[in-house]
Motif scaffolding. Structure first.
Motif, PDB file in Angstrom:
ATOM      1  N   PHE A  70       0.819  -1.210   0.000  1.00 25.17           N
ATOM      2  CA  PHE A  70       0.000   0.000   0.000  1.00 25.17           C
ATOM      3  C   PHE A  70       0.855   1.263   0.000  1.00 25.17           C
ATOM      4  CE2 PHE A  70      -2.455  -3.365   1.958  1.00 25.17           C
ATOM      5  CZ  PHE A  70      -3.698  -3.235   1.357  1.00 25.17           C
ATOM      6  N   LEU A  71       0.462   2.205  -0.855  1.00 20.51           N
ATOM      7  CA  LEU A  71       0.969   3.562  -0.749  1.00 20.51           C
ATOM      8  C   LEU A  71       0.298   4.260   0.431  1.00 20.51           C
ATOM      9  CD1 LEU A  71       0.787   4.716  -4.492  1.00 20.51           C
ATOM     10  CD2 LEU A  71       2.814   3.915  -3.255  1.00 20.51           C
ATOM     11  N   THR A  72       0.895   5.345   0.892  1.00 22.75           N
ATOM     12  CA  THR A  72       0.277   6.171   1.929  1.00 22.75           C
ATOM     13  C   THR A  72      -0.554   7.253   1.251  1.00 22.75           C
ATOM     14  OG1 THR A  72       2.137   5.801   3.423  1.00 22.75           O
ATOM     15  CG2 THR A  72       0.696   7.669   3.904  1.00 22.75           C
ATOM     16  N   PRO A  73      -1.876   7.234   1.426  1.00 23.76           N
ATOM     17  CA  PRO A  73      -2.710   8.239   0.746  1.00 23.76           C
ATOM     18  C   PRO A  73      -2.410   9.641   1.254  1.00 23.76           C
ATOM     19  CG  PRO A  73      -4.006   6.980   2.333  1.00 23.76           C
ATOM     20  CD  PRO A  73      -2.665   6.318   2.263  1.00 23.76           C
ATOM     21  N   GLN A  74      -2.464  10.592   0.329  1.00 29.62           N
ATOM     22  CA  GLN A  74      -2.134  11.973   0.645  1.00 29.62           C
ATOM     23  C   GLN A  74      -3.323  12.886   0.348  1.00 29.62           C
ATOM     24  OE1 GLN A  74       1.035  12.906   1.937  1.00 29.62           O
ATOM     25  NE2 GLN A  74       1.126  10.669   2.117  1.00 29.62           N
ATOM     26  N   PRO A  75      -3.581  13.871   1.206  1.00 32.92           N
ATOM     27  CA  PRO A  75      -4.659  14.825   0.920  1.00 32.92           C
ATOM     28  C   PRO A  75      -4.365  15.591  -0.366  1.00 32.92           C
ATOM     29  CG  PRO A  75      -3.297  15.572   2.765  1.00 32.92           C
ATOM     30  CD  PRO A  75      -2.878  14.176   2.468  1.00 32.92           C
ATOM     31  N   LEU A  77      -4.964  14.443  -3.341  1.00 36.09           N
ATOM     32  CA  LEU A  77      -4.705  13.521  -4.454  1.00 36.09           C
ATOM     33  C   LEU A  77      -5.903  12.577  -4.591  1.00 36.09           C
ATOM     34  CD1 LEU A  77      -0.928  12.665  -3.855  1.00 36.09           C
ATOM     35  CD2 LEU A  77      -1.912  14.397  -5.379  1.00 36.09           C
ATOM     36  N   PRO A  78      -6.998  13.050  -5.191  1.00 38.88           N
ATOM     37  CA  PRO A  78      -8.241  12.273  -5.197  1.00 38.88           C
ATOM     38  C   PRO A  78      -8.178  10.996  -6.014  1.00 38.88           C
ATOM     39  CG  PRO A  78      -8.435  14.197  -6.619  1.00 38.88           C
ATOM     40  CD  PRO A  78      -7.151  14.355  -5.863  1.00 38.88           C
ATOM     41  N   TYR A  79      -7.239  10.913  -6.971  1.00 38.91           N
ATOM     42  CA  TYR A  79      -7.158   9.721  -7.818  1.00 38.91           C
ATOM     43  C   TYR A  79      -5.893   8.904  -7.561  1.00 38.91           C
ATOM     44  CZ  TYR A  79     -11.289  10.893 -10.612  1.00 38.91           C
ATOM     45  OH  TYR A  79     -12.577  11.136 -11.040  1.00 38.91           O
ATOM     46  N   GLN A  80      -5.274   9.104  -6.405  1.00 40.24           N
ATOM     47  CA  GLN A  80      -4.102   8.306  -6.050  1.00 40.24           C
ATOM     48  C   GLN A  80      -4.449   6.829  -5.929  1.00 40.24           C
ATOM     49  OE1 GLN A  80      -2.374   9.353  -2.257  1.00 40.24           O
ATOM     50  NE2 GLN A  80      -0.382   8.446  -2.722  1.00 40.24           N
ATOM     51  N   VAL A  81      -5.723   6.539  -5.666  1.00 41.43           N
ATOM     52  CA  VAL A  81      -6.176   5.149  -5.556  1.00 41.43           C
ATOM     53  C   VAL A  81      -5.932   4.376  -6.851  1.00 41.43           C
ATOM     54  CG1 VAL A  81      -8.549   5.606  -6.301  1.00 41.43           C
ATOM     55  CG2 VAL A  81      -8.101   3.714  -4.741  1.00 41.43           C
ATOM     56  N   TYR A  82      -5.864   5.085  -7.976  1.00 44.53           N
ATOM     57  CA  TYR A  82      -5.643   4.428  -9.267  1.00 44.53           C
ATOM     58  C   TYR A  82      -4.139   4.246  -9.495  1.00 44.53           C
ATOM     59  CZ  TYR A  82     -10.590   5.499 -10.059  1.00 44.53           C
ATOM     60  OH  TYR A  82     -11.963   5.579  -9.953  1.00 44.53           O
ATOM     61  N   THR A  83      -3.577   3.266  -8.796  1.00 42.67           N
ATOM     62  CA  THR A  83      -2.128   3.050  -8.803  1.00 42.67           C
ATOM     63  C   THR A  83      -1.601   2.522 -10.135  1.00 42.67           C
ATOM     64  OG1 THR A  83      -2.471   0.845  -7.858  1.00 42.67           O
ATOM     65  CG2 THR A  83      -2.007   2.655  -6.318  1.00 42.67           C
ATOM     66  N   ARG A  84      -2.479   2.110 -11.008  1.00 40.03           N
ATOM     67  CA  ARG A  84      -2.041   1.614 -12.315  1.00 40.03           C
ATOM     68  C   ARG A  84      -1.250   2.672 -13.080  1.00 40.03           C
ATOM     69  NH1 ARG A  84      -1.665  -3.276 -15.080  1.00 40.03           N
ATOM     70  NH2 ARG A  84      -3.239  -3.880 -13.538  1.00 40.03           N
ATOM     71  N   ASP A  85      -1.576   3.930 -12.879  1.00 40.07           N
ATOM     72  CA  ASP A  85      -1.076   4.967 -13.777  1.00 40.07           C
ATOM     73  C   ASP A  85       0.292   5.519 -13.411  1.00 40.07           C
ATOM     74  OD1 ASP A  85      -3.447   4.850 -15.265  1.00 40.07           O
ATOM     75  OD2 ASP A  85      -4.440   6.232 -13.888  1.00 40.07           O
ATOM     76  N   SER A  86       0.650   5.503 -12.136  1.00 40.30           N
ATOM     77  CA  SER A  86       1.801   6.280 -11.674  1.00 40.30           C
ATOM     78  C   SER A  86       3.128   5.539 -11.731  1.00 40.30           C
ATOM     79  CB  SER A  86       1.542   6.785 -10.247  1.00 40.30           C
ATOM     80  OG  SER A  86       1.045   5.744  -9.422  1.00 40.30           O
ATOM     81  N   SER A  87       3.097   4.254 -12.015  1.00 40.46           N
ATOM     82  CA  SER A  87       4.338   3.503 -12.215  1.00 40.46           C
ATOM     83  C   SER A  87       4.031   2.313 -13.109  1.00 40.46           C
ATOM     84  CB  SER A  87       4.935   3.025 -10.881  1.00 40.46           C
ATOM     85  OG  SER A  87       4.101   2.070 -10.251  1.00 40.46           O
ATOM     86  N   GLN A  88       5.081   1.641 -13.550  1.00 39.60           N
ATOM     87  CA  GLN A  88       4.901   0.457 -14.390  1.00 39.60           C
ATOM     88  C   GLN A  88       6.010  -0.541 -14.110  1.00 39.60           C
ATOM     89  OE1 GLN A  88       2.382  -0.468 -16.694  1.00 39.60           O
ATOM     90  NE2 GLN A  88       3.472  -2.406 -16.419  1.00 39.60           N
TER      91      GLN A  88
END
Length: 294
Positions: A70-75, A77-88
């Motif tokens: 799990f990442l640590t959610p940050q205020p 960042l409403p779409y941080q839940v979509y982890t597919r996009d930010s790394s590969q």
């Protein structure tokens, strides 16, 4: 890069580890046509239901033997839940992607903190050409075969060319799949569900690209426009070994997958689909067993 804990060489190998982010600050914002329509219809996310559905998804993954990180959610960042996009994850190491939307750019800090400098192979968009590429457009189909969606926004030609170039250098066959940014990412209209089997919204892609997939031996199961955009029905997660996670409300598509002999795990995810994402968007596979190892 000094270490490489994570590895995938396909979208369909047995999934062992996955990266998630709790939906603490999740919200719908008018940054994609799906969320815009939901908001225009007077809908809004129900945060208790959001958390309940996320927990059900995590339980589903764990019941299938997947280790969840799990990442640590940050205020903010409403779409941080979509982890597919930010790394590969790749066969060669982890890529930190280059996100297009301004409200998502700060997700990079948590991604870099999770992996650490020693585990990052490449950072997209740092070359002279710049460009954007997001994980929802990247499909590591199988060893030696890569497709990257290009809409000109979330993933543009420069970003896709940089990413595919790294695989070209390794001798892979690559293809850029161009389509309208109305569909956000490639995983809204095309996703592998098992080896050589995919869901596709055929009206969203060019005939030449559909033929290319078929030429690679991939059989395409059709999904309608409404199913793709209303239900996020293409946006499923292959677990390997004939198993797939698909949202419960995708009833016709789930029946079609079961008719193919697949085991379908179906958590409720409508709070996320109405915001423009689903199980594929919410997961970045960190480790899959190689298809080359049987």
């Amino acid at each position: 890069m000094t270490a490489n804990r994570w590895f995938i060489d396909s979208e369909t190998g047995h999934l062992d580890d996955v990266l998630l982010c709790p939906p603490t600050y999740y919200d719908w914002i008018p940054s994609n046509d799906i969320a815009v329509l939901s908001l225009e219809n007077g809908l809004k996310p129900e945060h208790h239901a959001v958390q309940k559905q996320f927990d059900e998804m995590v339980d589903c993954l764990r019941s299938a033997g997947v280790t969840c990180h799990f990442l640590t959610p940050q205020p903010g960042l409403p779409y941080q839940v979509y982890t597919r996009d930010s790394s590969q994850t790749t066969p060669f190491g982890t890529v930190v992607t280059s996100l297009f939307r301004h409200e998502r750019k700060d997700e990079k800090a948590q991604i870099e903190a999770f992996y650490g400098a020693g585990e990052i192979w490449k950072t997209a968009g740092k070359g002279t050409a710049g460009g954007h590429v997001e994980g929802g457009d990247i499909h590591v189909i199988r060893p030696g075969l890569l497709a990257v969606g290009v809409t000109g926004t979330r993933t543009d030609t420069a970003g896709a060319r940089e990413f595919t170039g790294w695989f070209d250098e390794a001798g892979w066959q690559t293809r850029m799949i161009r389509f309208s940014d109305h569909f956000l990412h490639l995983d809204v209209v095309f996703t592998m569900v098992a080896e050589n089997l995919a869901l596709v919204a055929p009206d969203a892609l060019a005939d030449a690209d559909l033929d290319w997939f078929r030429d690679q031996g991939i059989r395409l199961l059709p999904v309608t426009y409404k199913e793709a955009m209303r239900d996020m029905a293409c946006n499923v997660l292959a677990l390997g070994d004939g198993r797939v996670v698909s949202p419960r409300h995708s009833t016709r598509v789930n029946a079609m997958l079961r008719a193919e002999g697949l085991t379908v795990l179906d958590p409720e995810l409508d709070q996320f689909s109405q915001g423009g994402g689903s199980i594929h968007c919410m997961t970045m596979p960190l480790r899959r067993r190689s298809l080359l190892r049987g």
